[in-house]
Scaffold this motif. Structure first.
Motif, PDB file in Angstrom:
ATOM      1  N   GLU A   1       1.733  -6.151  -2.009  1.00  0.00           N
ATOM      2  CA  GLU A   1       1.854  -6.602  -0.621  1.00  0.00           C
ATOM      3  C   GLU A   1       1.880  -8.121  -0.530  1.00  0.00           C
ATOM      4  O   GLU A   1       2.632  -8.697   0.267  1.00  0.00           O
ATOM      5  CB  GLU A   1       0.698  -6.035   0.205  1.00  0.00           C
ATOM      6  N   ALA A   2       1.067  -8.781  -1.341  1.00  0.00           N
ATOM      7  CA  ALA A   2       1.037 -10.246  -1.311  1.00  0.00           C
ATOM      8  C   ALA A   2       2.397 -10.829  -1.672  1.00  0.00           C
ATOM      9  O   ALA A   2       2.883 -11.777  -1.040  1.00  0.00           O
ATOM     10  CB  ALA A   2      -0.033 -10.766  -2.276  1.00  0.00           C
ATOM     11  N   VAL A   3       3.038 -10.249  -2.678  1.00  0.00           N
ATOM     12  CA  VAL A   3       4.353 -10.729  -3.099  1.00  0.00           C
ATOM     13  C   VAL A   3       5.420 -10.307  -2.095  1.00  0.00           C
ATOM     14  O   VAL A   3       6.331 -11.079  -1.764  1.00  0.00           O
ATOM     15  CB  VAL A   3       4.684 -10.215  -4.512  1.00  0.00           C
ATOM     16  N   THR A   4       5.301  -9.096  -1.576  1.00  0.00           N
ATOM     17  CA  THR A   4       6.266  -8.606  -0.579  1.00  0.00           C
ATOM     18  C   THR A   4       6.311  -9.516   0.635  1.00  0.00           C
ATOM     19  O   THR A   4       7.401  -9.898   1.112  1.00  0.00           O
ATOM     20  CB  THR A   4       5.884  -7.179  -0.132  1.00  0.00           C
TER      21      THR A   4
ATOM     22  N   GLY B   1      14.110 -13.283   4.176  1.00  0.00           N
ATOM     23  CA  GLY B   1      14.578 -12.513   5.315  1.00  0.00           C
ATOM     24  C   GLY B   1      15.106 -11.143   4.951  1.00  0.00           C
ATOM     25  O   GLY B   1      15.657 -10.448   5.813  1.00  0.00           O
ATOM     26  N   VAL B   2      14.941 -10.707   3.702  1.00  0.00           N
ATOM     27  CA  VAL B   2      15.388  -9.358   3.343  1.00  0.00           C
ATOM     28  C   VAL B   2      14.448  -8.337   3.970  1.00  0.00           C
ATOM     29  O   VAL B   2      13.340  -8.662   4.399  1.00  0.00           O
ATOM     30  CB  VAL B   2      15.433  -9.159   1.809  1.00  0.00           C
ATOM     31  N   SER B   3      14.869  -7.096   4.035  1.00  0.00           N
ATOM     32  CA  SER B   3      14.065  -6.056   4.656  1.00  0.00           C
ATOM     33  C   SER B   3      12.809  -5.790   3.841  1.00  0.00           C
ATOM     34  O   SER B   3      12.729  -6.120   2.641  1.00  0.00           O
ATOM     35  CB  SER B   3      14.879  -4.762   4.760  1.00  0.00           C
ATOM     36  N   ARG B   4      11.835  -5.144   4.488  1.00  0.00           N
ATOM     37  CA  ARG B   4      10.585  -4.825   3.793  1.00  0.00           C
ATOM     38  C   ARG B   4      10.854  -3.914   2.588  1.00  0.00           C
ATOM     39  O   ARG B   4      10.261  -4.103   1.524  1.00  0.00           O
ATOM     40  CB  ARG B   4       9.588  -4.161   4.741  1.00  0.00           C
TER      41      ARG B   4
ATOM     42  N   ALA C   1      12.238  -6.083  -0.182  1.00  0.00           N
ATOM     43  CA  ALA C   1      11.223  -7.031  -0.652  1.00  0.00           C
ATOM     44  C   ALA C   1      10.143  -6.318  -1.459  1.00  0.00           C
ATOM     45  O   ALA C   1       9.665  -6.830  -2.479  1.00  0.00           O
ATOM     46  CB  ALA C   1      10.598  -7.758   0.542  1.00  0.00           C
ATOM     47  N   GLU C   2       9.773  -5.127  -1.000  1.00  0.00           N
ATOM     48  CA  GLU C   2       8.732  -4.381  -1.700  1.00  0.00           C
ATOM     49  C   GLU C   2       9.214  -3.942  -3.076  1.00  0.00           C
ATOM     50  O   GLU C   2       8.453  -3.992  -4.070  1.00  0.00           O
ATOM     51  CB  GLU C   2       8.332  -3.166  -0.872  1.00  0.00           C
ATOM     52  N   LEU C   3      10.470  -3.535  -3.175  1.00  0.00           N
ATOM     53  CA  LEU C   3      11.012  -3.140  -4.473  1.00  0.00           C
ATOM     54  C   LEU C   3      11.021  -4.321  -5.438  1.00  0.00           C
ATOM     55  O   LEU C   3      10.671  -4.184  -6.620  1.00  0.00           O
ATOM     56  CB  LEU C   3      12.424  -2.584  -4.299  1.00  0.00           C
ATOM     57  N   LEU C   4      11.392  -5.489  -4.947  1.00  0.00           N
ATOM     58  CA  LEU C   4      11.366  -6.690  -5.778  1.00  0.00           C
ATOM     59  C   LEU C   4       9.932  -7.018  -6.205  1.00  0.00           C
ATOM     60  O   LEU C   4       9.686  -7.409  -7.352  1.00  0.00           O
ATOM     61  CB  LEU C   4      11.960  -7.875  -5.010  1.00  0.00           C
ATOM     62  N   ALA C   5       8.989  -6.852  -5.286  1.00  0.00           N
ATOM     63  CA  ALA C   5       7.588  -7.150  -5.584  1.00  0.00           C
ATOM     64  C   ALA C   5       7.038  -6.206  -6.640  1.00  0.00           C
ATOM     65  O   ALA C   5       6.280  -6.620  -7.530  1.00  0.00           O
ATOM     66  CB  ALA C   5       6.752  -7.066  -4.309  1.00  0.00           C
ATOM     67  N   VAL C   6       7.411  -4.925  -6.562  1.00  0.00           N
ATOM     68  CA  VAL C   6       6.977  -3.959  -7.575  1.00  0.00           C
ATOM     69  C   VAL C   6       7.517  -4.367  -8.945  1.00  0.00           C
ATOM     70  O   VAL C   6       6.801  -4.303  -9.958  1.00  0.00           O
ATOM     71  CB  VAL C   6       7.454  -2.538  -7.205  1.00  0.00           C
ATOM     72  N   ALA C   7       8.785  -4.780  -8.986  1.00  0.00           N
ATOM     73  CA  ALA C   7       9.378  -5.198 -10.261  1.00  0.00           C
ATOM     74  C   ALA C   7       8.667  -6.427 -10.814  1.00  0.00           C
ATOM     75  O   ALA C   7       8.380  -6.506 -12.015  1.00  0.00           O
ATOM     76  CB  ALA C   7      10.867  -5.485 -10.067  1.00  0.00           C
TER      77      ALA C   7
END
Length: 218
Positions: A147-150, A158-161, A164-170
């Motif tokens: 969540e912190a990275v998302t 400005g990308v969608s949640r 952004a969340e998928l990128l943060a998981v990676a």
């Protein structure tokens, strides 16, 4: 019949009494002793007797602070899970330079696995992961880091949640796995170099997402 004194009484030896200390200090002492025992033996093999002995206190003193072994283990998990999430959040908040943020996120995981007393084993390698209370805490820590990275990715690009969340998981997954591999390889690569290598790899990917104002993030 006259009772015969035991070995301790015959030798004049008495069991040393634990030094009195404030409750918070005693709790910290017990947690430190428990961590050593859990890391060395695993949850299932560890016994409250072992922990009390390691701390130099009686079992009644230990039970005054923790009603059972699971509660003691969960208290340790809370402490270290919160510490990991705090490290990642601090890395995100420390700067507006996203390249530095990526390196900071990597360092948060490397510092965690390289930290005090192999505490990372309690979070990442617990033999109690199937226990619902343990699983909930570990998942909460993972979600906190993600969540912190998302939030940072969303605010800057400005990308969608969902994206952004998928990128943060990676990003967090790469950080955790690389840090654990680095530690298992006996720190074959110096820590600053290891962090820089993994951060550079991650940055090459995430920097392709432009900032919300349309500028490339370079």
């Amino acid at each position: 019949m006259t009772a015969h004194p035991g070995p301790a009484a015959r030798s004049g030896a008495t069991r040393p009494q634990p030094v009195r200390m404030p409750r918070s200090q005693r709790r910290a002492q017990l947690l430190a002793a428990a961590q050593e025992v859990f890391v060395a033996q695993g949850y299932h093999a560890a016994a409250m007797d072992d922990i009390a002995e390691r701390a130099g206190v009686s079992k009644p003193v230990l039970y005054q602070h923790f009603p059972g072994k699971l509660e003691l283990y969960l208290a340790l998990l809370d402490k270290h899970c919160d510490a990991l999430v705090s490290r990642v959040r601090e890395a995100m908040a420390a700067t507006s330079d996203n390249k530095v943020r990526v390196a900071g996120a990597m360092q948060a995981y490397f510092d965690f696995v390289d930290g005090e007393g192999e505490a990372y084993r309690l979070v990442f390698e617990s033999d109690l992961r199937n226990d619902p209370a343990v699983a909930e805490r570990v998942e909460r820590a993972e979600r906190g880091c993600i969540e912190a990275v998302t939030e940072t990715i969303m605010a800057d690009t400005g990308v969608s949640r969902d994206r952004a969340e998928l990128l943060a998981v990676a990003l967090t997954g790469a950080a955790e796995n690389a840090a654990r591999f680095w530690l298992a390889s006996a720190r074959a690569v110096p820590k600053p170099d290891a962090i820089a290598l993994v951060a550079a790899l991650a940055w090459r990917g995430i920097s392709n997402f432009p900032l919300a104002d349309g500028r490339p993030d370079d």
